[in-house]
Design a protein around this motif. Sequence first.
Motif, PDB file in Angstrom:
ATOM      1  N   VAL A  31       3.840  23.296   3.949  1.00  0.00           N
ATOM      2  CA  VAL A  31       2.280  23.757   3.041  1.00  0.00           C
ATOM      3  C   VAL A  31       1.656  22.885   4.110  1.00  0.00           C
ATOM      4  O   VAL A  31       0.295  22.248   3.566  1.00  0.00           O
ATOM      5  N   ASP A  32       2.155  21.964   4.880  1.00  0.00           N
ATOM      6  CA  ASP A  32       0.838  20.950   5.055  1.00  0.00           C
ATOM      7  C   ASP A  32       0.301  20.703   6.759  1.00  0.00           C
ATOM      8  O   ASP A  32       1.030  20.777   7.869  1.00  0.00           O
ATOM      9  N   ILE A  33      -0.920  21.986   6.424  1.00  0.00           N
ATOM     10  CA  ILE A  33      -1.350  22.801   7.664  1.00  0.00           C
ATOM     11  C   ILE A  33      -1.864  21.250   8.336  1.00  0.00           C
ATOM     12  O   ILE A  33      -1.715  21.890   9.338  1.00  0.00           O
ATOM     13  N   ASP A  34      -2.421  20.558   8.156  1.00  0.00           N
ATOM     14  CA  ASP A  34      -3.168  19.690   8.681  1.00  0.00           C
ATOM     15  C   ASP A  34      -2.041  18.866   9.986  1.00  0.00           C
ATOM     16  O   ASP A  34      -2.215  18.984  10.803  1.00  0.00           O
ATOM     17  N   THR A  35      -1.040  18.336   9.242  1.00  0.00           N
ATOM     18  CA  THR A  35       0.619  17.875  10.371  1.00  0.00           C
ATOM     19  C   THR A  35       0.363  18.695  11.451  1.00  0.00           C
ATOM     20  O   THR A  35       0.635  18.646  12.644  1.00  0.00           O
ATOM     21  N   PHE A  36       0.724  20.285  10.847  1.00  0.00           N
ATOM     22  CA  PHE A  36       1.571  21.115  11.414  1.00  0.00           C
ATOM     23  C   PHE A  36       0.430  21.312  12.702  1.00  0.00           C
ATOM     24  O   PHE A  36       0.583  21.888  13.800  1.00  0.00           O
TER      25      PHE A  36
END
Length: 139
Positions: free
Chosen positions: A19-24
């Motif tokens: 749930v690493d939204i920034d990296t995704f």
Amino acid sequence: MTISSRTVVEKVLRAGREVDIDTFVELMAPDGYIEWPYRPAGVPGRLRGRAEIRRHLTETAGTLVTFDEYRNLVLHETADPEVIIVEYEACGSVVATGRPFEQTVIAVIRVRNGQILSYRDYINPLPLVEALAGVSAAD
């Protein structure tokens, strides 16, 4: 040095699980899209662009199910160097009940210049429908 399509796909899968939204979102092309051809009611068919993807993930990630691991992960490199086909079992739990949750996934991902142009996620929607029915029955 150009990053390989395989490496980009490995990174986006890890970001999704963690749930690493920034990296995704950073791995998506500015006009890239995520598409769910088979999905339960309430899940959008397509999200296009970083802003729309970020908004959706921020609102929904980790609210219904969480994933602890991806089992039997296989990445298929194709004759087209931009396209990777991914197969895996997503294993975790239903947030509302804590019950185990497993879902089979096949995704077709197109990567160009280190960014994802398209992420077509062919999830099996039945486990999610069943998990949500169990949550509704428990209310």
